[in-house]
Design an enzyme around this catalytic site. Sequence first.
Site, PDB file in Angstrom:
ATOM      1  N   THR A 117       0.817  -1.220   0.000  1.00  0.00           N
ATOM      2  CA  THR A 117       0.000   0.000   0.000  1.00  0.00           C
ATOM      3  C   THR A 117       0.848   1.268   0.000  1.00  0.00           C
ATOM      4  O   THR A 117       1.964   1.284   0.540  1.00  0.00           O
ATOM      5  CB  THR A 117      -0.905   0.008   1.255  1.00  0.00           C
ATOM      6  OG1 THR A 117      -1.505   1.301   1.386  1.00  0.00           O
ATOM      7  CG2 THR A 117      -0.127  -0.264   2.527  1.00  0.00           C
ATOM      8  N   TYR A 141      -1.802   0.365  10.058  1.00  0.00           N
ATOM      9  CA  TYR A 141      -2.066  -0.386   8.827  1.00  0.00           C
ATOM     10  C   TYR A 141      -0.849  -0.320   7.910  1.00  0.00           C
ATOM     11  O   TYR A 141      -0.320  -1.350   7.466  1.00  0.00           O
ATOM     12  CB  TYR A 141      -3.310   0.185   8.125  1.00  0.00           C
ATOM     13  CG  TYR A 141      -3.480  -0.318   6.720  1.00  0.00           C
ATOM     14  CD1 TYR A 141      -3.700  -1.662   6.470  1.00  0.00           C
ATOM     15  CD2 TYR A 141      -3.391   0.557   5.626  1.00  0.00           C
ATOM     16  CE1 TYR A 141      -3.833  -2.136   5.173  1.00  0.00           C
ATOM     17  CE2 TYR A 141      -3.530   0.098   4.335  1.00  0.00           C
ATOM     18  CZ  TYR A 141      -3.741  -1.250   4.114  1.00  0.00           C
ATOM     19  OH  TYR A 141      -3.857  -1.715   2.827  1.00  0.00           O
TER      20      TYR A 141
END
Length: 328
Positions: A117, A141
């Site tokens: 990501t 995250y």
Amino acid sequence: MKHVLVTGGAGYIGSHACKALAAAGYVPVTFDNLVYGHRSAVRWGPFVHGDISDRAALDAALRTWQPVAVMHFAAFAYVGESVTNPGKYYRNNVVGTLTLLEAMRDAGVKQFVFSSTCATYGVPSCVPISEDHAQNPINAYGASKLMIERMLKDFNSAHSMRSMCLRYFNAAGADSECETGEAHDPETHLIPLVLDAAAGVRPNVTVFGTDYPTSDGTCVRDYIHVTDLAQAHVLALQALQAGAASTAYNLGNGKGFSVRQVIDVAQQVTGLNVPVVLGAQRAGDPPALVGDARRIQAELGWQPKHADLADIIGTAWRWHQMQRMASK
Ligand code: UDP
């Protein structure tokens, strides 16, 4: 037939990847715990109900299906939740992936395509962000995904396990044949929430922060069509199969849209009004994330087919309407 174990294959991006894998001649074997995934999204190959933290279930799946590679989507991916409950993210994403990598090591599976990501970059010092940009995540995250990138380097050195880390910007849109699409529960992503507000399913959408240092004060993101993302995974797998060395690629369209711009385009696409509430910033959100994806274009020949935001939102809207009709 070459089998590919797809963890999280019942989820949003994973299910689109399964469709693309099947179109490319692979058999995608979905391994999913169905915590967030949907059994109905598994349409392109066998299904194994299992959790990446369950070593015995992984061993059995690898033994049964003898995959040539693993494509790893299974993860918790709510940025806001990762700030308030980081342990959940480190346990599932990091420890779960370590369990998966060890099972692969012991089964002799040596190719790995990883759903990473842009959140691994944190607040960028410049945009668009290239793969060489420093990685300093600002939420758990992003940190969990960066730790996995690091584990992959070490597994490459120690066990010759080659990997492609695909760092996505904001996945959006849906399969153009409406065979799968975005259906999170809870839904926290901007475009589906905006479409819900347009359709009257929700009363409004809240804009998280209007005081960012951006042109209109709202967060800027680079939206990439999920089918273009899926195609990149197939190219990455094919490159690994052809002997490519481990690397990381950004996946974005190189163009940023603010939250207000997304709402404007959604109003144009749907022809409906989107009621808006102005709210506070959401913890863990950098002001602007825009990706430079020239490396994967040059090296793997990836070309986005749905780079236009109206096209991205249009496919999401068709899927959204179909889901609403089906639930009536
Ligand atoms: N966003 C917003 N309202 C919402 C959901 C998201 O303003 O109800 C903003 C969010 O702050 C971010 C952008 O929309 O800047 C995209 O958020 P999303 O959750 O879709 O994806 P993320 O960037 O977290 O991966």
